[in-house]
Scaffold this motif. Structure first.
Motif, PDB file in Angstrom:
ATOM      1  N   ASP A  12       0.803  -1.066  -0.035  1.00  0.00           N
ATOM      2  CA  ASP A  12       0.087   0.159  -0.023  1.00  0.00           C
ATOM      3  C   ASP A  12       0.871   1.289   0.059  1.00  0.00           C
ATOM      4  O   ASP A  12       2.076   1.274   0.611  1.00  0.00           O
ATOM      5  N   PRO A  13       0.580   2.271  -0.607  1.00  0.00           N
ATOM      6  CA  PRO A  13       1.302   3.498  -0.647  1.00  0.00           C
ATOM      7  C   PRO A  13       1.545   4.034   0.544  1.00  0.00           C
ATOM      8  O   PRO A  13       2.766   4.614   0.872  1.00  0.00           O
ATOM      9  N   HIS A  14       0.662   4.016   1.544  1.00  0.00           N
ATOM     10  CA  HIS A  14       1.030   4.450   2.846  1.00  0.00           C
ATOM     11  C   HIS A  14       2.178   3.680   3.653  1.00  0.00           C
ATOM     12  O   HIS A  14       2.779   4.127   4.258  1.00  0.00           O
ATOM     13  N   GLU A  15       1.827   2.331   3.379  1.00  0.00           N
ATOM     14  CA  GLU A  15       2.895   1.651   4.096  1.00  0.00           C
ATOM     15  C   GLU A  15       4.288   1.882   3.631  1.00  0.00           C
ATOM     16  O   GLU A  15       5.290   1.823   3.876  1.00  0.00           O
ATOM     17  N   GLU A  58       5.466   4.502   2.183  1.00  0.00           N
ATOM     18  CA  GLU A  58       5.635   5.647   2.693  1.00  0.00           C
ATOM     19  C   GLU A  58       6.423   5.715   3.959  1.00  0.00           C
ATOM     20  O   GLU A  58       7.567   6.245   4.236  1.00  0.00           O
ATOM     21  N   GLN A  59       5.781   4.993   4.843  1.00  0.00           N
ATOM     22  CA  GLN A  59       6.346   5.004   6.059  1.00  0.00           C
ATOM     23  C   GLN A  59       7.704   4.164   6.188  1.00  0.00           C
ATOM     24  O   GLN A  59       8.828   4.647   6.922  1.00  0.00           O
ATOM     25  N   ASP A  77      10.355   6.520   4.672  1.00  0.00           N
ATOM     26  CA  ASP A  77      10.610   7.581   5.560  1.00  0.00           C
ATOM     27  C   ASP A  77      11.784   7.113   6.795  1.00  0.00           C
ATOM     28  O   ASP A  77      12.657   7.603   6.980  1.00  0.00           O
ATOM     29  N   LYS A 134      12.089   9.203  -3.914  1.00  0.00           N
ATOM     30  CA  LYS A 134      10.926   8.592  -2.859  1.00  0.00           C
ATOM     31  C   LYS A 134       9.449   9.230  -3.571  1.00  0.00           C
ATOM     32  O   LYS A 134       8.317   8.526  -3.652  1.00  0.00           O
ATOM     33  N   LEU A 179       6.249   6.922  -5.011  1.00  0.00           N
ATOM     34  CA  LEU A 179       5.156   6.965  -4.315  1.00  0.00           C
ATOM     35  C   LEU A 179       3.638   7.588  -5.081  1.00  0.00           C
ATOM     36  O   LEU A 179       2.591   6.959  -5.081  1.00  0.00           O
ATOM     37  N   ARG A 233       0.683   5.341  -6.301  1.00  0.00           N
ATOM     38  CA  ARG A 233      -0.927   6.065  -6.191  1.00  0.00           C
ATOM     39  C   ARG A 233      -1.680   5.935  -7.682  1.00  0.00           C
ATOM     40  O   ARG A 233      -2.787   6.311  -7.684  1.00  0.00           O
TER      41      ARG A 233
END
Length: 284
Positions: free
Chosen positions: A139-142, A144-145, A148, A242, A246, A250
């Motif tokens: 998942d994009p949020h996963e 991204e974390q 980071d 990054k 991402l 998306r």
């Protein structure tokens, strides 16, 4: 270049003001005081850091005199590479990137940008991220974390040499006091001598304090600050990758994803949209 210019300005200002105040330049030449201050500071620097950090500090200092690691043309190449990757993923699917990810040096995509292929850390970061996208279905949020965390770790590692040099700068005034105290000890041995000789010894001792403070705030401290600033500037290339990955994950089309990445760059090194578009059209 700015490091050299700044150091010259500091030196000319301090020595110029001293000479204009009718000071004798020869009185500041205290080689043994310099030996004490520099030797003690260098010894403390070596003993308080690993060999990797010592070598890294040397490399980073040399790199300051070479200018920015990534210039505008490098960012044009990086954005073009990302665009090529996204186009290929759209045409052949994510699995079509496997061969390119595993061997970027022999990949037709990556080898088109030899300057970037030579930057192993950046290419490894890019291929590792692509490997997660291709094989992980993240998942994009996963993602991204995770990115980071990786960028924070990379930034921390890159900052260690600069922080070590800054600590040495903080210690220099103290070693200047050490040199001054030793000068006073020598003076006390000649306390019953001629007043001119005693005055000369005291002046030499005070020069130790002066040198420690000047070296700290005029040279070594600014050098550490320049090293720290360079780490932040060089890290923009990783941030650019990054953002682009991402945006692509998306669902944005390749050009929009690359535009997201271009916007993340600093204005001084960011290629214009027209320059990037012209470069991509020429590459096609």
């Amino acid at each position: 270049m700015l490091v050299i210019i700044g150091s010259i300005v500091v030196l000319v200002s301090v020595l110029g003001g001293y000479i204009l105040s009718h000071g004798e330049l020869g009185a500041l030449w205290q080689p043994y005081e310099l030996l004490i201050i520099f030797g003690a500071a260098l010894g403390a620097f070596i003993s308080s850091n690993s060999m990797e950090v010592v070598k890294g500090a040397g490399r980073d200092v040399v790199a300051l005199f070479r200018g920015p690691k990534y210039r505008k043309q490098d960012y044009v190449d990086l954005l073009s590479l990302l665009y090529d990757i996204f186009v290929k993923m759209r045409k052949e699917g994510q699995l079509g990137m496997e061969a390119h990810i595993e061997d970027p040096a022999n990949s037709t995509l990556f080898s088109a940008y030899p300057r970037l292929v030579a930057e192993h850390h950046l290419i490894d970061f890019t291929t590792d991220c692509l490997r997660l996208i291709v094989g992980g279905a993240m998942d994009p949020h996963e993602l991204e974390q995770l990115l980071d965390v990786e960028l924070e770790t990379h930034h921390h590692e890159a900052m260690v040499p600069a922080l070590a040099v800054q600590k040495m700068a903080d210690a220099l005034p103290g070693f200047g006091i050490v040199a001054a105290v030793l000068g006073i000890v020598i003076t006390m041995k000649s306390i019953d001598g001629d007043a001119a000789v005693i005055g000369e010894h005291i002046a030499g001792a005070l020069v130790g304090t002066f040198l420690g403070i000047l070296l700290s705030y005029g040279f070594v401290g600014p050098l550490a600050a320049a090293m720290e600033a360079r780490v932040g500037t060089d890290g923009k290339a990783f941030e650019c990758v990054k953002v682009a990955l991402l945006a692509n994950l998306r669902g944005y089309n390749p050009m929009v994803a690359v535009e997201f990445a271009r916007k993340s760059l600093q204005a001084s090194s960011r290629p214009s949209f027209q320059d990037l578009e012209a470069h991509l059209k020429a590459a096609r």
